[in-house]
Write a protein that holds these residues in place. Structure first.
Motif, PDB file in Angstrom:
ATOM      1  N   ARG A 192      -4.420   6.827   4.244  1.00 12.52           N
ATOM      2  CA  ARG A 192      -5.790   6.374   3.975  1.00 12.52           C
ATOM      3  C   ARG A 192      -6.226   5.258   4.916  1.00 12.52           C
ATOM      4  O   ARG A 192      -7.412   5.026   5.079  1.00 12.52           O
ATOM      5  CB  ARG A 192      -5.909   5.904   2.524  1.00 12.52           C
ATOM      6  CG  ARG A 192      -5.773   7.041   1.510  1.00 12.52           C
ATOM      7  CD  ARG A 192      -5.764   6.498   0.139  1.00 12.52           C
ATOM      8  NE  ARG A 192      -4.654   5.523   0.113  1.00 12.52           N
ATOM      9  CZ  ARG A 192      -4.166   4.947  -0.951  1.00 12.52           C
ATOM     10  NH1 ARG A 192      -4.693   5.194  -2.109  1.00 12.52           N
ATOM     11  NH2 ARG A 192      -3.168   4.102  -0.893  1.00 12.52           N
ATOM     12  N   ASN A 193      -5.275   4.566   5.502  1.00 17.73           N
ATOM     13  CA  ASN A 193      -5.572   3.463   6.420  1.00 17.73           C
ATOM     14  C   ASN A 193      -4.910   3.764   7.772  1.00 17.73           C
ATOM     15  O   ASN A 193      -3.896   3.159   8.117  1.00 17.73           O
ATOM     16  CB  ASN A 193      -5.056   2.148   5.836  1.00 17.73           C
ATOM     17  CG  ASN A 193      -5.252   0.961   6.757  1.00 17.73           C
ATOM     18  OD1 ASN A 193      -5.891   1.056   7.801  1.00 17.73           O
ATOM     19  ND2 ASN A 193      -4.688  -0.167   6.373  1.00 17.73           N
ATOM     20  N   MET A 233      -4.888  10.725   8.995  1.00 13.08           N
ATOM     21  CA  MET A 233      -5.663  10.976   7.772  1.00 13.08           C
ATOM     22  C   MET A 233      -5.354  12.372   7.234  1.00 13.08           C
ATOM     23  O   MET A 233      -5.285  12.563   6.019  1.00 13.08           O
ATOM     24  CB  MET A 233      -7.155  10.816   8.045  1.00 13.08           C
ATOM     25  CG  MET A 233      -7.562   9.365   8.238  1.00 13.08           C
ATOM     26  SD  MET A 233      -9.285   9.162   8.722  1.00 13.08           S
ATOM     27  CE  MET A 233     -10.126   9.762   7.275  1.00 13.08           C
ATOM     28  N   ASP A 261       0.837  -1.193   0.000  1.00 12.95           N
ATOM     29  CA  ASP A 261       0.000   0.000   0.000  1.00 12.95           C
ATOM     30  C   ASP A 261       0.877   1.249   0.000  1.00 12.95           C
ATOM     31  O   ASP A 261       1.946   1.274   0.608  1.00 12.95           O
ATOM     32  CB  ASP A 261      -0.888  -0.019   1.247  1.00 12.95           C
ATOM     33  CG  ASP A 261      -2.041   0.949   1.126  1.00 12.95           C
ATOM     34  OD1 ASP A 261      -3.123   0.498   0.716  1.00 12.95           O
ATOM     35  OD2 ASP A 261      -1.851   2.135   1.436  1.00 12.95           O
ATOM     36  N   ASP A 277       0.437   3.877   1.597  1.00  9.57           N
ATOM     37  CA  ASP A 277       0.538   4.420   2.955  1.00  9.57           C
ATOM     38  C   ASP A 277       1.848   4.053   3.637  1.00  9.57           C
ATOM     39  O   ASP A 277       2.304   4.767   4.529  1.00  9.57           O
ATOM     40  CB  ASP A 277      -0.616   3.922   3.833  1.00  9.57           C
ATOM     41  CG  ASP A 277      -1.927   4.630   3.576  1.00  9.57           C
ATOM     42  OD1 ASP A 277      -1.944   5.623   2.809  1.00  9.57           O
ATOM     43  OD2 ASP A 277      -2.949   4.190   4.137  1.00  9.57           O
TER      44      ASP A 277
END
Length: 133
Positions: free
Chosen positions: A117-118, A112, A76, A78
């Motif tokens: 996003r996570n 965030m 990901d 992130d």
């Protein structure tokens, strides 16, 4: 009328499972370079035992920072932000220490706000540290 004034705090994070930090970073970088199957990762990262790679990958999968689709691993986006934060990126925030300590909903909002996003997955890998300025 409230007499408390807003102070500033420094928020820094470190890897929650510090013994896996090199493994997390190595797996992420290897996948970015195209090593996305079990055999490719094992061959690309000989400095880690298979057991350590499996445990590190398991933690990344549990945090939803990596995904396996038809035998191919992906990471990901992130994880880049997580890596930067864990590398020592300090955030200075206009909050009281009490507002931030043990306040996962606020921590998720902060993450965030910087593009994660996570945030729950990020918090699964990171350990926040809060200090007064």
């Amino acid at each position: 009328m409230s007499t408390s004034s807003t102070t500033r705090v420094k928020l820094s994070v470190q890897w929650g499972a510090w013994q896996f930090r090199e493994c997390f970073i190595a797996i992420s970088e290897a996948v970015r370079l195209g090593y996305a199957t079990n055999d490719e990762l094992i061959n690309a990262l000989p400095q880690f035992t298979v057991n350590r790679l499996v445990l590190g990958l398991d933690k990344l999968l549990a945090a939803e920072m990596s995904h396996i689709n038809m035998g191919t691993l992906s990471i990901d986006d992130d994880i880049r932000i997580v890596e930067a934060l864990a590398a020592g990126q300090v955030l200075e925030l206009p909050l009281n220490i009490e507002q931030l300590e043990r306040n996962d909903p606020l921590m998720r909002k902060i993450l965030m706000g910087i593009g994660v996003r996570n945030p729950a997955g990020a918090l699964a890998l990171l350990k926040p540290k809060v200090e007064g300025v």
